[in-house]
Design an enzyme around this catalytic site. Structure first.
Site, PDB file in Angstrom:
ATOM      1  N   GLU A 221       0.802  -1.170   0.023  1.00  0.00           N
ATOM      2  CA  GLU A 221       0.235   0.021   0.187  1.00  0.00           C
ATOM      3  C   GLU A 221       0.995   1.444  -0.090  1.00  0.00           C
ATOM      4  OE1 GLU A 221      -3.705   2.266   2.167  1.00  0.00           O
ATOM      5  OE2 GLU A 221      -2.868   0.507   3.293  1.00  0.00           O
TER       6      GLU A 221
ATOM      7  N   ASP B 185      -0.912  -5.129   2.981  1.00  0.00           N
ATOM      8  CA  ASP B 185      -1.529  -4.034   3.733  1.00  0.00           C
ATOM      9  C   ASP B 185      -1.008  -3.854   5.043  1.00  0.00           C
ATOM     10  OD1 ASP B 185      -2.710  -1.903   4.679  1.00  0.00           O
ATOM     11  OD2 ASP B 185      -4.832  -2.584   3.810  1.00  0.00           O
TER      12      ASP B 185
ATOM     13  N   THR C  96      -6.387   2.089   8.985  1.00  0.00           N
ATOM     14  CA  THR C  96      -5.612   3.182   9.504  1.00  0.00           C
ATOM     15  C   THR C  96      -6.592   4.279  10.183  1.00  0.00           C
ATOM     16  OG1 THR C  96      -3.881   2.997   7.609  1.00  0.00           O
ATOM     17  CG2 THR C  96      -3.959   4.945   8.697  1.00  0.00           C
TER      18      THR C  96
ATOM     19  N   ILE D  15      -1.337  -1.628   7.529  1.00  0.00           N
ATOM     20  CA  ILE D  15      -2.387  -1.562   8.545  1.00  0.00           C
ATOM     21  C   ILE D  15      -3.662  -1.162   7.956  1.00  0.00           C
ATOM     22  CG2 ILE D  15      -3.452  -0.187  10.435  1.00  0.00           C
ATOM     23  CD1 ILE D  15      -0.453   0.750  11.047  1.00  0.00           C
ATOM     24  N   ASP D  16      -4.469  -2.130   7.783  1.00  0.00           N
ATOM     25  CA  ASP D  16      -6.009  -1.786   7.284  1.00  0.00           C
ATOM     26  C   ASP D  16      -6.684  -1.483   8.444  1.00  0.00           C
ATOM     27  OD1 ASP D  16      -7.946  -2.173   5.426  1.00  0.00           O
ATOM     28  OD2 ASP D  16      -8.579  -4.188   6.422  1.00  0.00           O
TER      29      ASP D  16
ATOM     30  N   ASP E 132      -5.993  -4.710   0.131  1.00  0.00           N
ATOM     31  CA  ASP E 132      -7.222  -4.816   1.088  1.00  0.00           C
ATOM     32  C   ASP E 132      -7.661  -6.313   0.745  1.00  0.00           C
ATOM     33  OD1 ASP E 132      -7.265  -2.274   2.002  1.00  0.00           O
ATOM     34  OD2 ASP E 132      -8.175  -1.604   0.206  1.00  0.00           O
TER      35      ASP E 132
END
Length: 288
Positions: free
Chosen positions: A81, A101, A106, A103-104, A231
């Protein structure tokens, strides 16, 4: 029945066993970093919009995962990402490719809202092989391996068998585009499902965890316009291995780069959702 009750350890072996174990180890390490950072002050900046946030922890976690994987698998490729936000191209070649990803959720992370995950997917010959998602604050590790099932902390996952919208709980996400036309379409899509007498529509702030809830049978369907391949990659394997359907909002096969998806526990439910939606054009990951 919403979830299978059997306990089983995820089976070992297969040609990508070393890669899978590396992903599990790194997802757990990343979760420790994220949990610690959740309670700390954060330096926050924006990307495509005021609602598209990034923190130093996003970059730190992504750098950790990629640097460790590069040491072990120097010939592999990466789609991630924050690298994409900095201009790296999202191209899925036949080479072994990690789709990350860091931190999905954020926005959740920034506000200390605990629905936060790290997601690591892996594809070979443009076929998704496995996915690892760590729900950091609840220490739930979701895994799926092609042909080997999906699990959460060793318990096998199974989707619901719901086929009727009038008995469904549907999950979605708003996405970072907040212009008036996009918001009108987003709200109109939600209204269409509610007019179809869905039990409810939920937005939890993490597409990967929403799809994990679908895989566990806690929800019956999911849709979104504007999500990205990072994602979707890991979660797609988990949903499919739990018996679910992941496809394009047109009703056709999933295109990982299309920034749109419908997923459900049954094909009947997926088609019902797809037919109810108006398309929101969010471009493609491989054209940005």
């Amino acid at each position: 029945m919403k979830q299978g009750g059997e306990d089983a350890a995820a089976p070992a072996g297969g040609p990508w066993e070393e890669c899978f174990q590396a992903a599990v180890q790194l997802a757990l390490r990343a979760g420790q970093i994220i949990r610690k950072a959740l309670a700390e002050e954060k330096r926050v900046s924006t990307k495509t919009s005021a609602a598209d946030l990034v923190t130093e922890t996003d970059r730190l976690v992504e750098d950790l995962i990629i640097s460790e994987l590069r040491k072990r698998f120097p010939s592999h490729r990466f789609i991630a990402e924050e690298a994409a936000a900095s201009g790296a191209k999202c191209v899925l070649t036949p080479s072994p490719t990690w789709i990350i990803d860091p931190i999905d959720g954020t926005c959740n992370f920034v506000h200390r809202f605990p629905t936060v995950a790290v997601s690591i997917g892996f594809a070979v010959r443009q076929e998704l092989e496995f996915g690892v998602i760590h729900h950091c604050t609840e220490e739930r590790l979701y895994t799926g391996r092609r042909g080997q099932g999906a699990f959460c902390n060793g318990q096998r996952l199974r989707v619901s068998g719901e086929t009727e919208l009038s008995r469904a709980l549907v999950l979605t996400e708003i996405g970072p585009k907040r212009d008036p036309a996009t918001l009108r379409l987003f709200l109109s899509n939600m209204e269409r499902l509610l007019h179809g007498r869905a039990h409810g529509v939920r937005v939890i702030g993490s597409s990967t965890l929403a799809l994990c809830h679908l895989a566990s049978g806690a929800a019956d369907a999911y849709y979104q316009f504007g999500l990205h391949c990072w994602d979707l990659a890991a979660a797609t394997v988990i949903v499919r291995e739990a018996g679910g359907i992941v496809m394009d909002t047109s009703g056709g096969p999933l295109d990982l780069m299309s920034c749109r998806v419908v997923a459900a526990g049954t094909r009947e439910m997926a088609i019902l959702i797809a037919q109810a939606l108006q398309t929101i054009n969010c471009g493609r990951d491989d054209e940005k």
